[in-house]
Design a protein around this motif. Structure first.
Motif, short mmCIF file in Angstrom:
data_model
loop_
_atom_site.label_atom_id
_atom_site.label_comp_id
_atom_site.label_asym_id
_atom_site.label_seq_id
_atom_site.Cartn_x
_atom_site.Cartn_y
_atom_site.Cartn_z
N LEU A 152 -0.33 -2.00 -46.15
CA LEU A 152 -0.22 -1.79 -45.51
C LEU A 152 -0.77 -0.73 -44.78
O LEU A 152 -0.58 -0.32 -43.88
N SER A 153 -1.70 0.31 -45.17
CA SER A 153 -2.29 1.00 -43.88
C SER A 153 -2.98 0.33 -42.95
O SER A 153 -3.18 1.36 -41.50
N GLY A 154 -3.41 -0.85 -42.46
CA GLY A 154 -4.31 -1.62 -41.66
C GLY A 154 -6.06 -0.88 -40.95
O GLY A 154 -6.76 -1.46 -40.96
N ASP A 155 -6.37 0.14 -42.93
CA ASP A 155 -7.10 0.48 -42.87
C ASP A 155 -8.48 -1.39 -44.00
O ASP A 155 -7.62 -1.61 -45.17
N ARG A 156 -9.71 -1.97 -43.41
CA ARG A 156 -10.30 -2.54 -43.92
C ARG A 156 -10.07 -2.22 -45.51
O ARG A 156 -10.25 -2.86 -46.78
N GLY A 157 -11.22 -1.27 -45.57
CA GLY A 157 -11.42 -0.04 -46.33
C GLY A 157 -10.27 0.19 -48.12
O GLY A 157 -10.14 -0.47 -49.20
N LEU A 158 -9.16 0.21 -47.38
CA LEU A 158 -8.27 0.56 -48.52
C LEU A 158 -7.44 -0.25 -48.57
O LEU A 158 -6.42 -0.77 -49.46
N VAL A 159 -7.47 -1.16 -47.39
CA VAL A 159 -6.23 -3.30 -47.49
C VAL A 159 -7.49 -3.50 -48.89
O VAL A 159 -6.18 -4.06 -49.67
N LEU A 160 -8.50 -3.47 -49.18
CA LEU A 160 -9.61 -3.90 -49.39
C LEU A 160 -9.53 -3.40 -51.36
O LEU A 160 -9.28 -3.82 -52.96
N PHE A 161 -9.33 -2.01 -51.34
CA PHE A 161 -8.94 -1.53 -52.59
C PHE A 161 -8.08 -1.87 -53.04
O PHE A 161 -7.43 -2.34 -54.40
N GLY A 162 -6.88 -1.98 -52.10
CA GLY A 162 -5.29 -2.07 -52.48
C GLY A 162 -5.56 -3.28 -53.40
O GLY A 162 -4.64 -3.87 -54.08
N VAL A 163 -5.92 -4.63 -52.84
CA VAL A 163 -6.13 -6.19 -53.41
C VAL A 163 -6.50 -5.82 -54.54
O VAL A 163 -6.05 -7.01 -55.95
#
Length: 215
Positions: A152-163
């Protein structure tokens, strides 16, 4: 990692070194420091598990220290760190995983204070047992706090990390059901190296001699 004391020690030391570099890169962006420090924390976490291996599991201080980091601390650290680094537009929706993290960390802290956590060496993994009542709800809250905040961060890098962490969690659950928490944390530690790259890309430009950003 999680295959032996040596694997945990070597991998933990390497990830901790990456984490130290990540913290250094984030020095000029204080809001990023909690996330930048996550690889350092997870590297230390794996080094602690090397001590659990060395002690052949059991209920000693290493087992308790590993569990404190893995359970209540990460459940709270990750959503707080993501909230600190997030853009203002994302902060309202991040209050949901933060609330989940507070509730989950509170429940896990109470459990660790009132129950005995045990570690058992099971082949090439370590299984931890706390005997939580309503464990399914705790797991849902934990994943909502940690993986949910990243997604839910909205940041591509953090979303990738979350995935990637979510995939690691799923693989851990399928392949090592009884050793889930140990293997999930190992995946998270490995993937946290991505956070150092993320921090490096977010560094503010260094001013040139004229006071303007350098090349």
């Amino acid at each position: 990692m999680c295959w032996s004391a040596t694997a945990d020690l070597v991998a933990g030391a390497a990830i901790a070194a990456v984490g130290a570099a990540s913290v250094s890169l984030a020095a000029r962006r204080p809001h990023d420091l909690p996330l930048a420090a996550l690889p350092l924390l997870l590297g230390i976490h794996q080094i602690i598990e090397a001590a659990v291996w060395h002690n052949d599991g059991g209920t000693g201080p290493a087992t308790l220290a590993w569990s404190v980091i893995a359970l209540p601390l990460l459940a709270l650290w990750v959503p707080v760190a993501v909230l600190c680094a997030a853009s203002p537009s994302a902060r309202r929706r991040l209050l949901v995983p933060l609330a989940a993290g507070v509730a989950t960390a509170t429940a896990l802290t109470h459990a660790l204070a009132t129950r005995t956590v045990t570690a058992e060496i099971r082949g090439h993994t370590v299984g931890y047992s706390l005997g939580l009542p309503q464990a399914e709800l705790v797991v849902i809250g934990y994943l909502m706090a940690t993986i949910g905040s990243l997604l839910l961060s909205g940041d591509r890098g953090l979303v990738l990390f979350g995935v990637l962490v979510a995939i690691g969690a799923a693989v851990s659950f399928v392949l090592w059901r009884q050793e889930y928490i140990s293997t999930w944390c190992a995946f998270a530690a490995l993937f946290s190296v991505l956070l150092a790259l993320w921090v490096g890309r977010r560094r503010p430009p260094v001013p040139g001699p004229s006071g303007r950003p350098g090349p």
